[in-house]
Every structure is written in structure tokens, then in C-alpha cells.
Design an enzyme around this catalytic site. Structure first.
Site, PDB file in Angstrom:
ATOM      1  N   GLY A   1      15.104   9.276   4.312  1.00 46.68           N
ATOM      2  CA  GLY A   1      15.544   9.192   5.052  1.00 46.68           C
ATOM      3  C   GLY A   1      15.799  11.120   5.810  1.00 46.68           C
ATOM      4  O   GLY A   1      14.845  11.948   7.362  1.00 46.68           O
TER       5      GLY A   1
ATOM      6  N   GLY B   1      16.061   9.100  -2.858  1.00 43.27           N
ATOM      7  CA  GLY B   1      16.682   8.875  -4.014  1.00 43.27           C
ATOM      8  C   GLY B   1      15.332   6.925  -4.909  1.00 43.27           C
ATOM      9  O   GLY B   1      15.144   7.613  -6.345  1.00 43.27           O
TER      10      GLY B   1
ATOM     11  N   ARG C   1      20.972  11.967  -8.392  1.00 43.85           N
ATOM     12  CA  ARG C   1      21.195  12.729  -7.413  1.00 43.85           C
ATOM     13  C   ARG C   1      22.778  13.060  -8.048  1.00 43.85           C
ATOM     14  O   ARG C   1      23.322  13.602  -6.960  1.00 43.85           O
ATOM     15  CB  ARG C   1      21.654  11.153  -6.308  1.00 43.85           C
ATOM     16  CG  ARG C   1      20.006  10.782  -5.744  1.00 43.85           C
ATOM     17  CD  ARG C   1      20.914  10.019  -4.550  1.00 43.85           C
ATOM     18  NE  ARG C   1      20.519   9.147  -3.520  1.00 43.85           N
ATOM     19  CZ  ARG C   1      19.395   9.157  -2.784  1.00 43.85           C
ATOM     20  NH1 ARG C   1      20.344   8.046  -2.645  1.00 43.85           N
ATOM     21  NH2 ARG C   1      19.405   8.928  -1.777  1.00 43.85           N
TER      22      ARG C   1
ATOM     23  N   LYS D   1      11.981   0.328   3.370  1.00 42.91           N
ATOM     24  CA  LYS D   1      13.191   0.802   4.865  1.00 42.91           C
ATOM     25  C   LYS D   1      12.134   0.869   6.002  1.00 42.91           C
ATOM     26  O   LYS D   1      12.499   2.267   7.120  1.00 42.91           O
ATOM     27  CB  LYS D   1      14.700   2.218   4.784  1.00 42.91           C
ATOM     28  CG  LYS D   1      15.477   1.968   3.525  1.00 42.91           C
ATOM     29  CD  LYS D   1      16.179   3.044   3.389  1.00 42.91           C
ATOM     30  CE  LYS D   1      17.286   3.103   2.213  1.00 42.91           C
ATOM     31  NZ  LYS D   1      17.911   3.153   1.651  1.00 42.91           N
TER      32      LYS D   1
END
Ligand SMILES: Nc1ncnc2c1ncn2[C@@H]1O[C@H](COP(=O)(O)OP(=O)(O)O)[C@@H](O)[C@H]1O
Ligand SMILES: O=C(OP(=O)(O)O)[C@H](O)COP(=O)(O)O
Length: 403
Positions: free
Chosen positions: A384, A360, A37, A202
């Protein structure tokens, strides 16, 4: 959306530019285990600095509770960003306080600073517009211009993502432009079969996207922490596995709709279980037990898909025209639970279709497990965010960058 090249053409020399990045990288203590990232946003920062701007980079890291928490400090990211840019990156130990003000004031043209974790301030993630607005006002006072380039966080209606660009002239960074360019193609016409693989941890965030994917995908393969709410919905024992109990009715509805629409909805047939979550620091052998997915012992949790599921998922990927994958199949950070994620990554590489990996941890998994990131069609920095983009939702951090 205005591009940063257009912003630079207007003249940025000596201007303070706030760059909202997503530097939410995996850490082992203070060691960054995957810097993807940071590398992804570095070209935007380098371009603005080369044009003579004073660059203020800001990001969140993890999910601290609105107050400083040293385990979520961005200090390691400042050091790594400096190495990647080949120049000193100063670090402010707060976001809008004395340290940030002094660090920004000390910037010369072409220099770069990184602020401490935005989520150390409760205003960043507040649901209250006024509280978020007050934090955005304080951030706005640090800068003259805003560049949004934290693609991984554009689905969050947070102060630095949504409220701040309304307060400053703004543009979209090169990473956001690339991400949106690739994902847009997946919302238009996709080569079929279109296979979506969903996993990760998640679960509450991401279960909802299945609603829309059922209208678009030909096959949906479920793994990781996402599996167990579906297995429970089918009446199976899931022991102490990750579970979103309140979503069981929703899962049942998805399973019924998939059948009605002829969407293949595939769940694990076997899983690796253990009574203990593995030690990710020592990586001590975890000695998992292999069980059928309808026979998880009550005192154990599922931590990876098993060999039969790996084979099944590889076969479901083999003829794919398009694959979108978000979420590891297991706790890939431990070698005993990495094989499911490896098998899916290999499945993407073995098919002839266009492959996108998002998220990620998914992107980090691909790299840390030794795959060549360039062998995939696209590796997105957002999990997401890309899922919500594919749903066709208006993303707060993209809407805010519109002219
Ligand atoms: N069965 C499982 N139980 C608990 N955690 C899991 C399981 N499978 C995967 N995970 C965890 O999910 C995390 C990544 O999830 P998530 O953040 O949703 O993915 P991404 O960052 O790619 O969007 C990893 O840290 C991995 O260890
Ligand atoms: O890691 C992220 O998302 P992802 O796990 O969906 O890729 C982003 O940095 C957003 O973080 P958040 O989900 O804590 O808002």
C-alpha cells in the site's frame, strides 16, 4: 530528511532512539514464515546500536482491534531480530506501560529492545487527533530521538508513524531512504511499456490507486482478490469470492476510462474455484475446480488465476520496460493456489525491464515460492505504501520526517 548518519554525527551515545519499523511479518502460529521485513530494517538498528544508542524498536503486526490479542504478539519478531543482529533483544510485553518503561530503563548503551504490538493500544490507529496524540505523548516519554524506518506503514496516519516524530528530533532510516530512492525513479521517466500488476486481498485499500495508474501505466493486469469486483462489474457471477460491492460503479468507471485512454486493462479469463477456503496449516489437497471467469458457480470462490490467464499475463509482461507488481494472484500460501503468483513472478524475471515487487505478502510469496530475491530490480517492503507513493500522494510517515 535528515539521515541516520547525520543523526549519529550529532552524537547518539547513550541516547534512547525510538525506531518505528514495520515488522508485520507473516506468521504460522508463532513461527515467522518470512523474515524479509526484519532483515530489511536490521541494518538501521545495528548502525544505531553500534553508535552507542539505546535502541527501542516498535511496530504493528496484523490488524488487532486496539487491545492485546496474543495471536498478534511481536514476541517471535524479538527473537528473530536478536538472531539477525547477533545480540540479545529484550521484549516489553506492553507499549507504554510498566513493562516498556522497565525494559527501556534497563537498556545499556548499544542494547536493543522491542515493544509489544503498537496496535494493542487504540490510540495508535485512532482517527481522533487527541486520542492519537495522547498515545504519541506516552511513546515520546520513552525516548530522546525518533527514527522512521517502517516503510510499509508510512501511508498510515497513525500515532507512531505521524504524531510521534512531531514530538521528537527525528531522522529517516536507511530502509526508507533506499525505498524512496527506487520508487522515485518510477514517478519520473519509466521505460515503456509500463505494466502494473495488482492483486492481493486488501481490495478496498488498493482499488483507489487505479485512478491514478490509468494516467501512467500502459497495461494493468488484475488478479487475486482484486479481480472479482471487476468481473462482477462486467456482469459476471462471482459466487462467494472477495467482493467490494460498493466499488462496482468505480470499477466500471475505471474500465471505461482505460478504454478511452488506450490503457490495456486485463482481467482473468479463467480461475480456480472452490466451495472452501484452503487449510493453510495442514495444506491438505484443496482439489480446486477450473472455470472460465464468466462462469464462477454461485456457491464457490475464486482463489487463483487459471492456466490461460497465467499464459496471458506472461505474454503481457514479456516486452515490459518497467513492471510494478503488488498483490499475489491467489492464495499462494497453499500449493494448489500458488501457480498464478509463480507465473507472474517468473514473468517479471523473464522480461528485460526494470521490475519492482511491493508488499509484505508479495515479497514473502516471491521468496517462499523459491525465487531469488536478488533477481528482481527491487523488492519493496511496502505494498500500500509504495502504491500510494507512486500515486504522488503525500504520505503521513514521510511528511512527518521532513526537517
Ligand atoms: N482470490 C483471493 N481470495 C482471497 N485471498 C486472496 C486471493 N488472492 C490473494 N489473496 C490473499 O492476499 C493476501 C495478500 O494481499 P495483500 O496484503 O493485499 O498483499 P501485499 O501484502 O503484498 O500488499 C495473501 O495472503 C493471499 O492469500
Ligand atoms: O503489510 C502492510 O502493508 P501491505 O500489505 O500493503 O504491504 C503494512 O505492514 C501495513 O499494514 P496495514 O495495511 O495493516 O496498515
Amino acid at each position: 530528511m535528515k539521515t541516520i548518519d547525520e543523526l549519529i554525527q550529532d552524537g547518539v551515545e547513550g541516547k534512547r532512539i525510538f525506531v518505528r519499523a514495520d515488522l508485520n511479518v507473516p506468521l504460522a502460529g508463532t513461527t515467522i514464515t518470512d523474515d524479509g521485513r526484519i532483515r530489511a530494517v536490521a541494518p538501521t538498528i545495528a548502525k544505531l546500536a553500534a553508535a552507542g544508542a539505546k535502541v527501542i524498536v516498535a511496530s504493528h503486526l496484523g490488524r488487532p482491534k486496539g487491545a492485546p490479542d496474543p495471536q498478534f504478539s511481536l514476541a517471535p519478531a524479538a527473537a528473530r531480530l536478536g538472531e539477525i543482529l547477533g545480540k540479545q533483544v529484550s521484549f516489553a510485553t506492553d507499549t507504554v506501560g510498566d513493562s516498556a518503561k522497565a525494559t527501556v530503563a534497563a537498556l545499556a548503551n548499544g542494547e536493543v529492545t522491542l515493544l509489544e504490538n503498537l496496535r494493542f493500544n487504540a490510540g495508535e490507529t485512532s482517527k481522533d487527533d487527541a486520542e492519537r496524540g495522547a498515545f504519541a505523548d506516552a511513546l515520546a516519554s520513552l525516548a530522546d530521538l525518533y527514527v522512521g524506518d517502517g516503510f510499509g506503514a508510512v501511508h498510515r496516519k497513525h500515532a507512531s508513524v505521524f504524531d510521534l516524530p512531531a514530538r521528537l528530533p527525528h531522522a529517516a532510516g536507511d530502509l526508507i531512504a533506499t525505498e524512496v530512492g527506487v520508487l522515485k525513479k518510477l514517478t519520473e521517466d519509466v521505460a515503456r511499456p509500463y505494466v502494473v500488476v495488482l492483486g492481493g486481498a486488501k481490495v478496498s485499500d488498493k482499488l483507489g490507486v487505479i485512478d491514478n495508474l490509468l494516467e501512467k501505466a500502459d497495461r494493468i493486469l488484475i488478479g487475486g482478490g482484486m479481480s472479482y469486483t471487476f468481473l462482477k462489474a462486467k456482469g459476471h457471477e462471482v459466487g462467494i469470492s472477495l467482493l467490494q460491492e460498493d466499488q462496482i460503479p468505480v470499477c466500471l468507471e475505471y474500465l471505461a476510462r482505460a478504454e478511452k485512454r488506450g490503457v490495456e486493462f486485463v482481467l482473468p479469463v479463467d480461475v480456480l474455484v472452490s466451495a472452501d477456503f484452503p487449510d493453510l496449516k495442514t495444506k491438505a489437497p484443496a482439489n480446486p475446480e477450473l472455470v472460465a471467469s464468466d462462469a464462477i458457480p454461485a456457491d464457490k470462490e475464486g482463489l487463483d488465476i487459471g492456466p490461460k490467464t497465467r499464459e496471458l499475463y506472461a505474454s503481457k509482461l514479456a516486452d515490459a520496460g518497467t513492471v510494478f507488481w503488488n498483490g499475489p494472484m491467489g492464495v499462494f500460501e497453499h500449493p494448489d493456489y500458488a501457480n498464478g503468483t509463480k507465473a507472474v513472478a517468473q514473468g517479471l524475471l523473464d522480461c528485460d525491464g526494470f521490475t519492482v515487487v511491493g508488499g509484505g505478502d508479495s515479497a514473502a510469496a516471491v521468496r517462499t515460492l523459491g525465487f531469488d530475491e536478488n533477481a528482481f530490480g527491487h523488492i519493496s517492503t511496502g505494498g500500500g505504501a509504495s502504491l500510494e507513493y507512486l500515486e504522488g500522494k503525500t504520505l503521513p510517515g514521510l511528511a512527518a520526517l521532513e526537517d
